[in-house]
Design an enzyme around this catalytic site. Structure first.
Site, short mmCIF file in Angstrom:
data_model
loop_
_atom_site.label_atom_id
_atom_site.label_comp_id
_atom_site.label_asym_id
_atom_site.label_seq_id
_atom_site.Cartn_x
_atom_site.Cartn_y
_atom_site.Cartn_z
N ASP A 250 -7.73 -3.29 14.27
CA ASP A 250 -9.10 -3.57 13.84
C ASP A 250 -9.17 -4.76 12.88
O ASP A 250 -10.19 -5.01 12.26
CB ASP A 250 -9.71 -2.31 13.17
CG ASP A 250 -8.90 -1.84 11.96
OD1 ASP A 250 -7.91 -2.51 11.59
OD2 ASP A 250 -9.28 -0.80 11.38
N HIS B 286 -7.33 -5.11 10.10
CA HIS B 286 -7.04 -4.84 8.68
C HIS B 286 -5.75 -5.52 8.24
O HIS B 286 -4.84 -5.72 9.03
CB HIS B 286 -7.04 -3.33 8.36
CG HIS B 286 -5.90 -2.54 8.91
ND1 HIS B 286 -6.05 -1.33 9.56
CD2 HIS B 286 -4.55 -2.75 8.90
CE1 HIS B 286 -4.88 -0.86 9.92
NE2 HIS B 286 -3.95 -1.70 9.53
N GLU C 246 -9.69 -1.86 5.45
CA GLU C 246 -10.35 -1.63 6.74
C GLU C 246 -11.61 -2.50 6.85
O GLU C 246 -12.09 -3.02 5.84
CB GLU C 246 -10.72 -0.15 6.85
CG GLU C 246 -9.53 0.81 6.80
CD GLU C 246 -8.72 0.86 8.09
OE1 GLU C 246 -8.67 -0.13 8.82
OE2 GLU C 246 -8.12 1.92 8.36
N ASP D 228 0.82 -1.21 0.00
CA ASP D 228 0.00 0.00 0.00
C ASP D 228 0.86 1.26 0.00
O ASP D 228 2.07 1.21 0.21
CB ASP D 228 -0.96 0.01 1.20
CG ASP D 228 -0.32 -0.58 2.47
OD1 ASP D 228 0.93 -0.60 2.54
OD2 ASP D 228 -1.04 -1.01 3.38
C1 F6R Z 1 1.38 -1.53 6.16
C2 F6R Z 1 0.11 -2.24 6.21
C3 F6R Z 1 -0.67 -2.37 7.48
C4 F6R Z 1 0.19 -2.67 8.71
C5 F6R Z 1 -0.68 -2.67 9.97
C6 F6R Z 1 0.14 -2.88 11.23
O1 F6R Z 1 1.96 -1.60 4.87
O2 F6R Z 1 -0.33 -2.68 5.21
O3 F6R Z 1 -1.63 -3.38 7.35
O4 F6R Z 1 0.83 -3.90 8.56
O5 F6R Z 1 -1.35 -1.45 10.06
O6 F6R Z 1 0.98 -1.80 11.43
P1 F6R Z 1 2.07 -1.80 12.59
O7 F6R Z 1 3.06 -2.84 12.20
O8 F6R Z 1 2.66 -0.42 12.54
O9 F6R Z 1 1.36 -2.12 13.84
#
Ligand code: F6R
Length: 260
Positions: free
Chosen positions: A136, A138, A143, A67
């Site tokens: 959450d 994701h 989301e 992303d």
């Molecule tokens: C990032 C992504 C997100 C993160 C998730 C966890 O490229 O796609 O799904 O993997 O938000 O983020 P952290 O590791 O910062 O808790």
């Protein structure tokens, strides 16, 4: 899903790095799906160490990041391009021309994301996808209520996600409200997936993903449909799993060759 509970984040990243290294040894031109975020920082550090010690060669590999934010330049300190360059790409021997992130160009049409999907397809599909998970549930920036069949497209981030990602931006209000992300359908087409999670704040999401029903309210639960997922968590992130003892017994009984 194979659930692997390790003592701490360091053990988790050592295992994930061994899987990664082995994939590249067997398949030097592997197509890698990568993630950003705090969970990935120690993983990239471990991969860089493996590269410096001669075990990991990425010259022929191709990367597709999950992303990218919409509306900020790739030079912005908060962009995922900067994150990936700083933590990984600029520290290993990967060809920068083979590092791809989705772009919101063409956002005024319904076709945004199509070019990224085509590029993944042209590269032969993703061999190994690395994922983190949001509180959450994701994956990527899909989301809750994202279609479980979704493809690369623009999503609106929840306030919680923007708060969780505020650090490089200074405040959550400065975190872009939109991101372009591989869809859940895109992620499910990867041949192998490893998902990493550390800490208590991820425990509820991990329990719902692994042991709850498949639902768009927990996008990561769609991984239950994938035949080759390793969920690698520390004790804290695995603390709300009901079948913890079973996962530990299964792991302890595995022959070495099945572990990577
Ligand atoms: C990032 C992504 C997100 C993160 C998730 C966890 O490229 O796609 O799904 O993997 O938000 O983020 P952290 O590791 O910062 O808790």
């Amino acid at each position: 899903m194979e659930v692997i509970i390790q003592k701490d984040p360091a053990e988790c990243v050592r295992l994930a790095a061994r899987i990664f290294v082995r994939q590249l040894q067997i398949q030097p031109n592997a197509v890698l799906g990568l993630a950003t975020g705090r969970t990935m920082i120690p993983l990239y550090a471990e991969l860089v160490r493996n590269h410096r010690e001669g075990r990991l060669k990425l010259k022929r590999a191709t990367v597709f990041n999950l992303d990218e934010y919409v509306g900020i330049p790739s030079t912005d300190a908060g962009s995922f391009r900067r994150f990936l360059d700083d933590h990984f790409v600029n520290r290993v021997d990967i060809n920068p021309a083979r590092v791809h992130l989705p772009s919101a160009r063409g956002a005024e049409t319904r076709n945004v994301g199509l070019a990224y999907e085509k590029a993944i397809e042209k590269a032969g599909g993703i061999d190994l996808q690395v994922l983190g998970i949001g509180q959450d549930g994701h994956i990527g920036f899909n989301e809750p209520t994202s279609s479980l069949a979704s493809r690369t497209r623009i999503k609106t981030l929840t306030r919680q996600t923007r708060r969780d990602n505020a650090e490089p931006f200074g405040s959550w209000e400065k975190v872009p409200a939109h991101a372009i992300t591989m869809g859940i359908g895109t992620i499910l087409e990867s041949r192998r997936i490893i998902l990493l999670a550390f800490g208590k704040s991820k425990a509820a999401a991990i329990a719902k993903m692994v042991e709850g029903p498949v639902t768009a309210m927990v996008p990561a639960s769609a991984l239950q449909f994938h035949p080759d997922v390793k969920v690698i968590v520390d004790e804290a992130a695995g603390s709300r799993l009901r079948n913890k003892r079973y996962y530990k017994e299964t792991l302890a009984g595995k022959p070495e060759w099945q572990k990577l």
